[in-house]
Write a protein that holds these residues in place. Structure first.
Motif, PDB file in Angstrom:
ATOM      1  N   TYR A   1      -8.472  32.482  -0.555  1.00 64.35           N
ATOM      2  CA  TYR A   1      -9.782  32.102  -0.038  1.00 64.35           C
ATOM      3  C   TYR A   1     -10.409  30.980  -0.862  1.00 64.35           C
ATOM      4  O   TYR A   1     -11.173  30.166  -0.331  1.00 64.35           O
ATOM      5  N   ASP A   2     -10.106  30.916  -2.165  1.00 69.30           N
ATOM      6  CA  ASP A   2     -10.739  29.904  -2.998  1.00 69.30           C
ATOM      7  C   ASP A   2     -10.160  28.507  -2.765  1.00 69.30           C
ATOM      8  O   ASP A   2     -10.579  27.545  -3.421  1.00 69.30           O
ATOM      9  N   ALA A   3      -9.199  28.373  -1.824  1.00 73.17           N
ATOM     10  CA  ALA A   3      -8.769  27.036  -1.422  1.00 73.17           C
ATOM     11  C   ALA A   3      -9.890  26.315  -0.676  1.00 73.17           C
ATOM     12  O   ALA A   3      -9.856  25.097  -0.517  1.00 73.17           O
ATOM     13  N   LEU A   4     -10.877  27.080  -0.214  1.00 78.23           N
ATOM     14  CA  LEU A   4     -12.070  26.530   0.426  1.00 78.23           C
ATOM     15  C   LEU A   4     -13.239  26.581  -0.543  1.00 78.23           C
ATOM     16  O   LEU A   4     -13.367  27.532  -1.319  1.00 78.23           O
TER      17      LEU A   4
ATOM     18  N   VAL B   1       7.842  26.252   6.773  1.00 75.12           N
ATOM     19  CA  VAL B   1       6.407  26.557   6.837  1.00 75.12           C
ATOM     20  C   VAL B   1       5.877  26.958   5.465  1.00 75.12           C
ATOM     21  O   VAL B   1       4.802  26.522   5.044  1.00 75.12           O
ATOM     22  N   ALA B   2       6.629  27.793   4.738  1.00 73.31           N
ATOM     23  CA  ALA B   2       6.167  28.240   3.427  1.00 73.31           C
ATOM     24  C   ALA B   2       6.020  27.069   2.461  1.00 73.31           C
ATOM     25  O   ALA B   2       5.114  27.043   1.626  1.00 73.31           O
ATOM     26  N   THR B   3       6.912  26.076   2.586  1.00 70.76           N
ATOM     27  CA  THR B   3       6.822  24.895   1.717  1.00 70.76           C
ATOM     28  C   THR B   3       5.620  24.043   2.069  1.00 70.76           C
ATOM     29  O   THR B   3       4.850  23.621   1.194  1.00 70.76           O
ATOM     30  N   VAL B   4       5.451  23.771   3.361  1.00 69.55           N
ATOM     31  CA  VAL B   4       4.319  22.951   3.809  1.00 69.55           C
ATOM     32  C   VAL B   4       2.990  23.621   3.459  1.00 69.55           C
ATOM     33  O   VAL B   4       2.016  22.955   3.103  1.00 69.55           O
ATOM     34  N   ALA B   5       2.958  24.967   3.528  1.00 72.90           N
ATOM     35  CA  ALA B   5       1.712  25.699   3.287  1.00 72.90           C
ATOM     36  C   ALA B   5       1.204  25.530   1.858  1.00 72.90           C
ATOM     37  O   ALA B   5       0.023  25.763   1.590  1.00 72.90           O
ATOM     38  N   ARG B   6       2.059  25.138   0.932  1.00 67.60           N
ATOM     39  CA  ARG B   6       1.627  24.960  -0.457  1.00 67.60           C
ATOM     40  C   ARG B   6       0.973  23.607  -0.694  1.00 67.60           C
ATOM     41  O   ARG B   6       0.401  23.362  -1.755  1.00 67.60           O
ATOM     42  N   MET B   7       1.073  22.725   0.291  1.00 65.00           N
ATOM     43  CA  MET B   7       0.595  21.358   0.109  1.00 65.00           C
ATOM     44  C   MET B   7      -0.841  21.206   0.598  1.00 65.00           C
ATOM     45  O   MET B   7      -1.201  21.735   1.647  1.00 65.00           O
ATOM     46  N   PRO B   8      -1.669  20.494  -0.158  1.00 66.17           N
ATOM     47  CA  PRO B   8      -2.984  20.177   0.388  1.00 66.17           C
ATOM     48  C   PRO B   8      -2.802  19.172   1.537  1.00 66.17           C
ATOM     49  O   PRO B   8      -1.897  18.330   1.463  1.00 66.17           O
ATOM     50  N   PRO B   9      -3.615  19.214   2.612  1.00 63.19           N
ATOM     51  CA  PRO B   9      -4.763  20.119   2.793  1.00 63.19           C
ATOM     52  C   PRO B   9      -4.421  21.422   3.507  1.00 63.19           C
ATOM     53  O   PRO B   9      -5.310  22.109   3.981  1.00 63.19           O
ATOM     54  N   MET B  10      -3.119  21.759   3.593  1.00 62.26           N
ATOM     55  CA  MET B  10      -2.730  22.957   4.333  1.00 62.26           C
ATOM     56  C   MET B  10      -3.301  24.227   3.715  1.00 62.26           C
ATOM     57  O   MET B  10      -3.591  25.194   4.424  1.00 62.26           O
ATOM     58  N   GLN B  11      -3.439  24.254   2.389  1.00 64.13           N
ATOM     59  CA  GLN B  11      -3.985  25.449   1.746  1.00 64.13           C
ATOM     60  C   GLN B  11      -5.394  25.740   2.250  1.00 64.13           C
ATOM     61  O   GLN B  11      -5.726  26.883   2.578  1.00 64.13           O
TER      62      GLN B  11
END
Length: 429
Positions: free
Chosen positions: A90-93, A371-381
């Motif tokens: 949640y703290d990615a926002l 998907v798991a790799t892309v999810a670690r990249m900003p702004p995906m987080q």
């Protein structure tokens, strides 16, 4: 808007919440419940910033925070390799948002106690089947064809299997989902788990096991966790026939640390089988009936939005009745207010669910690697955090709500049990 006489079908969270919102505005409300005693159904759920903001407007946020477990992270790993598959924080926002893991009983008890304290009437043992217009009123009929009440407005909050919804002119097609889940609410004392995260294990997309810290049902009780295991609902009887021992053996092979939880289960009656379906009413109104919650839209629980969408529906309908010139205009305004938010999250659920609950080995492979790799990249987080929070599009303004100032909200995190396994500790080096 004149004072309305409103019948509310269903004493679940949506029905209780909308009654609490409408009564202070001067409307006469009556809740009709099919069970002989109104009670909670289900195990655990996630309250997101959307649902928590609605509870705040009802003055019920602090009671819920006192019962629930603060969730800061959703974490999932492959059960065989330990590879991280899902990691949403949640703290990615910005803004200090968080989720709250709660027992369904805690949400029900908090809302029901407020309804009782307000003196709002609940009629139990009434199974509703149809509604018809007569003399300018919406007349409800029970399963025996007897009149149950005549109202200016009927609000259907009776859930995904609603007879009123199925019999309406805007009844949507229902797509039954192949995968459901066994759920149980279990004691967490001495059980290694992350007290501030929903933690899951996967075997491709055919198996999903999860532990959600769920807090207390009432003040003074012990903290508990919601434990779930996904399966095809068509296979449930075969799994039961094979016996608890075999089922536990399968789970322990995937996730040995679940042993203390499984040791508490000695009867299939402790496990509730949840079945899911996808359906969306367009619009969520028909004549003098407004549909809210699962009666209006339902899907898999993969995004954790069900109860939160229901609470937002209740707020949006109350706001429309509060601001429109007449009832017809209010129902149009309610449908318009919820259109984009509901359609977006129903679409997202359709897209995401097969990656986590399906027979597809290809989708699981893509999830675990691409998907798991892309999810670690900003702004995906931040994007994933906004999806989980239910705020990818703003649901607040159209419902007449202001989001909570999360930095000003205080909620005590649950202390880690001795020897707890945190999500970080479980990640492979």
């Amino acid at each position: 808007m004149k004072t309305l006489n409103i019948g509310i079908a269903g004493a679940g969270p949506a029905g209780l919440a909308v009654a609490l919102m409408l009564s202070p505005r001067g409307h006469r409300v009556e809740i009709l419940e099919r069970f002989d005693e109104a009670s909670p159904v289900g195990s655990g759920l996630m309250l997101q910033p959307t649902g928590l903001s609605v509870l705040s407007t009802l003055g019920l946020l602090q009671p819920m925070l006192a019962l629930g477990s603060r969730i800061d992270r959703l974490y999932g790993a492959d059960a065989r390799s330990g590879r991280t598959v899902l990691d949403v924080r949640y703290d990615a926002l910005a803004g200090g948002r968080f989720g709250l893991g709660v027992q369904r009983a805690a949400l029900f008890n908090t809302l029901h106690d407020a309804v009782v304290a307000a003196g709002l009437p609940i009629r139990t043992g009434v199974t509703l089947s149809t509604v018809a217009m007569a003399g300018g009123k919406a007349v409800l009929y029970d399963a025996e064809g007897h009149e149950a009440g005549a109202y200016d407005l009927v609000i259907d909050a009776s859930g995904a299997r609603s007879a009123l919804s199925a019999g309406s002119a805007v009844a949507p097609k229902t797509r039954e989902l192949a995968y459901g889940a066994f759920w149980a609410t279990l004691d967490s004392d001495g059980v290694p788990h992350d007290g501030n995260a929903l933690v899951q294990r996967y075997d491709r997309a055919k198996v999903m096991i999860g532990i959600l810290p769920a807090g207390k049902a009432r003040a003074g009780e012990k903290d508990r966790v919601a434990f779930f295991w996904s399966l095809k609902t068509a296979d449930a009887d075969e799994v039961r026939r094979a016996g608890l021992g075999r089922w536990k053996g399968v789970l322990l092979d995937y996730w040995p640390e679940c042993g203390p939880l499984l040791a508490q289960i000695d009867d299939w009656e402790q496990l509730a089988l949840a079945r899911y379906a996808h359906r969306t009413m367009r619009p969520p109104v028909s004549g003098r009936i407004a549909f809210i919650g699962d009666a209006a839209h339902s899907t898999s629980p993969q995004l954790g939005q069900g109860a939160n969408m229901a609470l937002i529906d209740a707020a949006a309908l109350a706001h429309a009745l509060d601001t429109a010139a007449d009832l017809d205009a209010a129902l149009v305004a309610y449908a318009r207010a919820r259109r984009s938010h509901v359609q977006l999250f129903q679409l997202l659920s359709l897209i995401f669910t097969p990656f986590y609950q399906s027979d597809s080995a290809v989708l699981a492979w893509l999830r675990d690697r691409l998907v798991a790799t892309v999810a670690r990249m900003p702004p995906m987080q931040a994007l994933l955090a906004s999806i989980v929070s239910g705020t990818l599009v703003d649901p607040f303004a159209s419902a007449g709500l202001a989001e909570c100032d999360w930095h000003a909200v205080r909620v005590c995190g649950r202390s880690q049990p001795s020897g707890a396994l945190t999500a970080d500790a479980e990640e492979p080096a």
